[in-house]
Design a protein around this motif. Structure first.
Motif, PDB file in Angstrom:
ATOM      1  N   MET A   1       0.588  -1.230   0.051  1.00  0.00           N
ATOM      2  CA  MET A   1      -0.073   0.019   0.022  1.00  0.00           C
ATOM      3  C   MET A   1       0.755   1.168  -0.133  1.00  0.00           C
ATOM      4  O   MET A   1       1.771   1.236   0.758  1.00  0.00           O
ATOM      5  N   SER A   2       0.564   2.298  -0.841  1.00  0.00           N
ATOM      6  CA  SER A   2       1.348   3.504  -0.779  1.00  0.00           C
ATOM      7  C   SER A   2       1.114   4.538   0.221  1.00  0.00           C
ATOM      8  O   SER A   2      -0.002   4.275   0.883  1.00  0.00           O
ATOM      9  N   ARG A   3       1.845   5.372   0.331  1.00  0.00           N
ATOM     10  CA  ARG A   3       1.503   6.613   1.245  1.00  0.00           C
ATOM     11  C   ARG A   3       0.221   7.283   1.045  1.00  0.00           C
ATOM     12  O   ARG A   3      -0.451   7.342   2.021  1.00  0.00           O
ATOM     13  N   GLN A   4      -0.099   7.544  -0.155  1.00  0.00           N
ATOM     14  CA  GLN A   4      -1.451   8.061  -0.395  1.00  0.00           C
ATOM     15  C   GLN A   4      -2.715   7.479   0.000  1.00  0.00           C
ATOM     16  O   GLN A   4      -3.499   7.868   0.476  1.00  0.00           O
ATOM     17  N   GLN A   5      -2.449   6.058  -0.385  1.00  0.00           N
ATOM     18  CA  GLN A   5      -3.475   5.123   0.066  1.00  0.00           C
ATOM     19  C   GLN A   5      -3.692   5.124   1.570  1.00  0.00           C
ATOM     20  O   GLN A   5      -4.735   5.058   1.934  1.00  0.00           O
ATOM     21  N   ASP A   6      -2.736   5.123   2.375  1.00  0.00           N
ATOM     22  CA  ASP A   6      -2.712   5.034   3.554  1.00  0.00           C
ATOM     23  C   ASP A   6      -3.482   6.245   4.202  1.00  0.00           C
ATOM     24  O   ASP A   6      -4.206   6.297   4.966  1.00  0.00           O
ATOM     25  N   GLU A   7      -2.830   7.403   3.620  1.00  0.00           N
ATOM     26  CA  GLU A   7      -3.594   8.659   4.154  1.00  0.00           C
ATOM     27  C   GLU A   7      -4.990   8.922   3.700  1.00  0.00           C
ATOM     28  O   GLU A   7      -5.692   9.227   4.702  1.00  0.00           O
ATOM     29  N   LYS A   8      -5.398   8.223   2.692  1.00  0.00           N
ATOM     30  CA  LYS A   8      -6.964   8.308   2.263  1.00  0.00           C
ATOM     31  C   LYS A   8      -7.894   7.455   3.295  1.00  0.00           C
ATOM     32  O   LYS A   8      -8.600   7.843   3.869  1.00  0.00           O
ATOM     33  N   CYS A 259      14.846  -7.312   3.935  1.00  0.00           N
ATOM     34  CA  CYS A 259      15.326  -6.755   2.714  1.00  0.00           C
ATOM     35  C   CYS A 259      16.986  -7.343   2.692  1.00  0.00           C
ATOM     36  O   CYS A 259      17.701  -7.145   3.563  1.00  0.00           O
ATOM     37  N   GLY A 260      17.126  -7.861   1.507  1.00  0.00           N
ATOM     38  CA  GLY A 260      18.555  -8.458   1.190  1.00  0.00           C
ATOM     39  C   GLY A 260      19.222  -7.197   0.369  1.00  0.00           C
ATOM     40  O   GLY A 260      18.769  -6.223  -0.065  1.00  0.00           O
ATOM     41  N   TYR A 261      20.496  -7.863  -0.384  1.00  0.00           N
ATOM     42  CA  TYR A 261      21.163  -6.992  -1.485  1.00  0.00           C
ATOM     43  C   TYR A 261      20.328  -6.791  -2.442  1.00  0.00           C
ATOM     44  O   TYR A 261      19.695  -7.424  -3.009  1.00  0.00           O
ATOM     45  N   GLY A 262      20.127  -5.658  -3.122  1.00  0.00           N
ATOM     46  CA  GLY A 262      19.327  -5.305  -4.157  1.00  0.00           C
ATOM     47  C   GLY A 262      17.768  -5.150  -3.919  1.00  0.00           C
ATOM     48  O   GLY A 262      17.193  -4.694  -4.762  1.00  0.00           O
ATOM     49  N   ASP A 263      17.347  -5.617  -2.678  1.00  0.00           N
ATOM     50  CA  ASP A 263      16.016  -5.194  -2.583  1.00  0.00           C
ATOM     51  C   ASP A 263      15.608  -3.795  -2.226  1.00  0.00           C
ATOM     52  O   ASP A 263      16.413  -3.087  -1.521  1.00  0.00           O
ATOM     53  N   ARG A 264      14.424  -3.464  -2.737  1.00  0.00           N
ATOM     54  CA  ARG A 264      13.962  -2.119  -2.570  1.00  0.00           C
ATOM     55  C   ARG A 264      13.060  -1.963  -1.065  1.00  0.00           C
ATOM     56  O   ARG A 264      12.494  -2.843  -0.825  1.00  0.00           O
ATOM     57  N   LEU A 265      13.289  -0.871  -0.434  1.00  0.00           N
ATOM     58  CA  LEU A 265      12.553  -0.643   0.664  1.00  0.00           C
ATOM     59  C   LEU A 265      11.104  -0.530   0.352  1.00  0.00           C
ATOM     60  O   LEU A 265      10.681  -0.107  -0.413  1.00  0.00           O
ATOM     61  N   PRO A 266      10.376  -0.903   1.421  1.00  0.00           N
ATOM     62  CA  PRO A 266       8.693  -0.552   1.054  1.00  0.00           C
ATOM     63  C   PRO A 266       8.460   0.732   0.803  1.00  0.00           C
ATOM     64  O   PRO A 266       8.870   1.726   1.212  1.00  0.00           O
ATOM     65  N   ALA A 267       7.365   0.827  -0.078  1.00  0.00           N
ATOM     66  CA  ALA A 267       6.885   2.096  -0.626  1.00  0.00           C
ATOM     67  C   ALA A 267       6.351   2.778   0.188  1.00  0.00           C
ATOM     68  O   ALA A 267       6.325   4.022  -0.108  1.00  0.00           O
ATOM     69  N   LEU A 294      12.396  -5.351   8.795  1.00  0.00           N
ATOM     70  CA  LEU A 294      11.622  -4.234   9.169  1.00  0.00           C
ATOM     71  C   LEU A 294      10.365  -4.500   9.711  1.00  0.00           C
ATOM     72  O   LEU A 294       9.635  -5.616   9.076  1.00  0.00           O
ATOM     73  N   ARG A 295      10.010  -3.836  10.751  1.00  0.00           N
ATOM     74  CA  ARG A 295       8.391  -3.980  11.167  1.00  0.00           C
ATOM     75  C   ARG A 295       8.036  -2.529  11.501  1.00  0.00           C
ATOM     76  O   ARG A 295       8.484  -1.917  12.245  1.00  0.00           O
ATOM     77  N   HIS A 296       6.961  -2.082  10.649  1.00  0.00           N
ATOM     78  CA  HIS A 296       6.551  -0.675  10.590  1.00  0.00           C
ATOM     79  C   HIS A 296       5.135  -0.598  10.539  1.00  0.00           C
ATOM     80  O   HIS A 296       4.230  -1.367  10.192  1.00  0.00           O
ATOM     81  N   LEU A 297       4.785   0.511  11.010  1.00  0.00           N
ATOM     82  CA  LEU A 297       3.161   0.931  11.467  1.00  0.00           C
ATOM     83  C   LEU A 297       2.933   2.276  11.032  1.00  0.00           C
ATOM     84  O   LEU A 297       3.548   3.249  11.803  1.00  0.00           O
ATOM     85  N   PRO A 298       2.350   2.530   9.769  1.00  0.00           N
ATOM     86  CA  PRO A 298       1.940   3.928   9.605  1.00  0.00           C
ATOM     87  C   PRO A 298       0.972   4.642  10.676  1.00  0.00           C
ATOM     88  O   PRO A 298      -0.098   4.113  10.872  1.00  0.00           O
ATOM     89  N   ILE A 299       1.462   5.701  11.239  1.00  0.00           N
ATOM     90  CA  ILE A 299       0.477   6.495  12.288  1.00  0.00           C
ATOM     91  C   ILE A 299       0.394   8.049  11.552  1.00  0.00           C
ATOM     92  O   ILE A 299       1.326   8.675  11.454  1.00  0.00           O
ATOM     93  N   ALA A 300      -0.753   8.264  11.525  1.00  0.00           N
ATOM     94  CA  ALA A 300      -1.094   9.684  10.958  1.00  0.00           C
ATOM     95  C   ALA A 300      -1.575  10.563  12.180  1.00  0.00           C
ATOM     96  O   ALA A 300      -2.398  10.207  12.965  1.00  0.00           O
ATOM     97  N   ARG A 301      -1.039  11.793  12.162  1.00  0.00           N
ATOM     98  CA  ARG A 301      -1.433  12.855  13.200  1.00  0.00           C
ATOM     99  C   ARG A 301      -2.286  13.668  12.520  1.00  0.00           C
ATOM    100  O   ARG A 301      -1.792  14.694  11.604  1.00  0.00           O
ATOM    101  N   VAL A 302      -3.445  13.943  13.098  1.00  0.00           N
ATOM    102  CA  VAL A 302      -4.594  14.713  12.013  1.00  0.00           C
ATOM    103  C   VAL A 302      -4.843  15.911  12.990  1.00  0.00           C
ATOM    104  O   VAL A 302      -5.627  15.631  14.120  1.00  0.00           O
ATOM    105  N   ALA A 303      -4.622  17.173  12.574  1.00  0.00           N
ATOM    106  CA  ALA A 303      -5.144  18.194  13.317  1.00  0.00           C
ATOM    107  C   ALA A 303      -6.289  18.881  12.613  1.00  0.00           C
ATOM    108  O   ALA A 303      -6.161  19.227  11.483  1.00  0.00           O
ATOM    109  N   VAL A 304      -7.432  18.722  13.139  1.00  0.00           N
ATOM    110  CA  VAL A 304      -8.640  19.101  12.355  1.00  0.00           C
ATOM    111  C   VAL A 304      -9.039  20.694  12.313  1.00  0.00           C
ATOM    112  O   VAL A 304      -9.088  21.238  13.642  1.00  0.00           O
ATOM    113  N   SER A 305      -9.508  21.436  11.471  1.00  0.00           N
ATOM    114  CA  SER A 305      -9.801  22.914  11.734  1.00  0.00           C
ATOM    115  C   SER A 305     -11.041  22.718  12.319  1.00  0.00           C
ATOM    116  O   SER A 305     -12.158  21.918  11.874  1.00  0.00           O
TER     117      SER A 305
END
Length: 354
Positions: A1-8, A259-267, A294-305
């Motif tokens: 999943m891309s960063r844009q998809q996560d944000e949506k 990720c080994g040699y030549g592997d791309r990092l997660p998008a 790698l073990r990662h978790l996307p977390i969004a901080r949302v400040a609402v108007s």
């Protein structure tokens, strides 16, 4: 999943949370929300590092080195490449034409004992002071001199003394030495010689320089080692609040990647995290294999108007997305100030009442 998809997906979750508070809200509208990322990331790197070293070795006597492979140039000697960064293996080698046998000056591995100078015996005092009378009380009549009356000590009880061998006085002498004042040495049995304890009477001891072998063997030993080294990649310090981290550690849907040699990092990694990982996986001297887990978790901080008192933290979980509303820094500051003011007022009241 891309960063844009996560944000949506995470914005939609915050929107659904707000709908119960103030009705439909479009957080994608310009200025409706300020989204920043506080994602969590653990990255552990496992490397297989090769080291090669030479050392001069020495051993007493003869040693059979035929079981070891030989080499000419240790740096160029081939060994199997590790198939996995967790590999741990070691090779011991002997450099060609380096084995030497050295005969010792001792000839047979033994040298004269320093303590007895090779005689095997030590001089011993054949007679020693009597322990029963210490020599001074050997005879109540002659004191060990052989002349009666020379000693003025009173004669002891009848059953404690014997006839003196020096002066012949009856019932006057120490029963242990019979008036002689000295007794035969029990160590040498009166012979005046005892076996040397340094060599146990042999007159010679093993030569320390050759370990008693009469020869030494020297050679050049080479060692090639593959060892697994583990490290953790330091992460940037910007993280979500402690409460969010605690809840996310158990409830969050963490994503993993190897990720080994030549592997791309997660998008979906942030630029900051990508830079940290890239610094942490730089190839080290002697590195033959590597794995970055790698073990990662996307977390969004949302400040609402329109919601100045709250900040929303959102992250994916198994059932969708979790949204955690927390007091904003402004609200925390106002509450703190109010608490301080209330405490001051209560103190003033107590002072007036007192």
């Amino acid at each position: 999943m891309s960063r844009q998809q996560d944000e949506k997906a995470l914005l939609d979750a915050v929107t659904a949370r707000l709908a119960a508070r103030r009705g439909p809200t479009d957080l994608r509208a310009p200025g409706a929300a300020d989204v920043t990322w506080r994602s969590l990331l653990d990255c552990h790197v496992t490397r297989c590092i090769e080291t090669r070293r030479e050392a001069e070795r020495e051993q007493h006597g003869h040693i059979d080195l035929s079981k070891y492979a030989t080499y000419q140039d240790l740096s160029a000697h081939p060994v199997p490449e590790p198939s996995d960064p967790d590999t741990q293996q070691e090779w011991t080698l002997v450099r060609e034409d380096s084995v030497r046998a050295h005969h010792c000056v001792c000839g047979n591995g033994r040298v004269p004992c320093d303590r007895c100078t090779g005689h095997g015996e030590l001089v011993c005092e054949p007679l020693r002071a009597c322990t029963g009378c210490a020599g001074a009380g050997s005879c109540a009549r002659c004191g060990g001199s052989g002349q009666r009356g020379h000693h003025s000590a009173a004669a002891p009880a009848r059953d404690e003394r014997e006839t003196c061998v020096k002066c012949g006085a009856p019932e006057a002498a120490c029963p242990a030495c019979r008036g002689a004042g000295r007794v035969r040495c029990t160590d040498c049995d009166g012979s005046g010689k005892v076996a040397c304890p340094g060599c146990e009477g042999e007159g010679s001891v093993g030569h320390k320089a050759c370990g008693g072998a009469g020869r030494t063997t020297t050679w050049t030993e080479g060692t090639i080692e593959h060892r697994s080294v583990k490290s953790e990649v330091p992460m940037p310090t910007t993280q979500p609040p402690v409460l969010v981290r605690l809840i996310a550690s158990g409830a969050g849907q963490w994503r993993t990647a190897d990720c080994g040699y030549g592997d791309r990092l997660p998008a979906d990694l942030s630029d900051t995290h990508c830079a940290a990982v890239e610094r942490g996986i730089v190839k080290r001297p002697g590195e033959l294999a590597r794995r970055a887990r790698l073990r990662h978790l996307p977390i969004a901080r949302v400040a609402v108007s329109g919601e100045p008192g709250l900040v929303f933290y959102a992250f994916p979980e198994s059932a969708g997305c979790r949204v955690l509303p927390l007091p904003s820094a402004r609200r925390v500051a106002l509450l703190t100030a109010a608490a301080i003011g209330l405490a001051a007022a209560v103190k003033a009241v107590f002072m007036l009442l007192g």
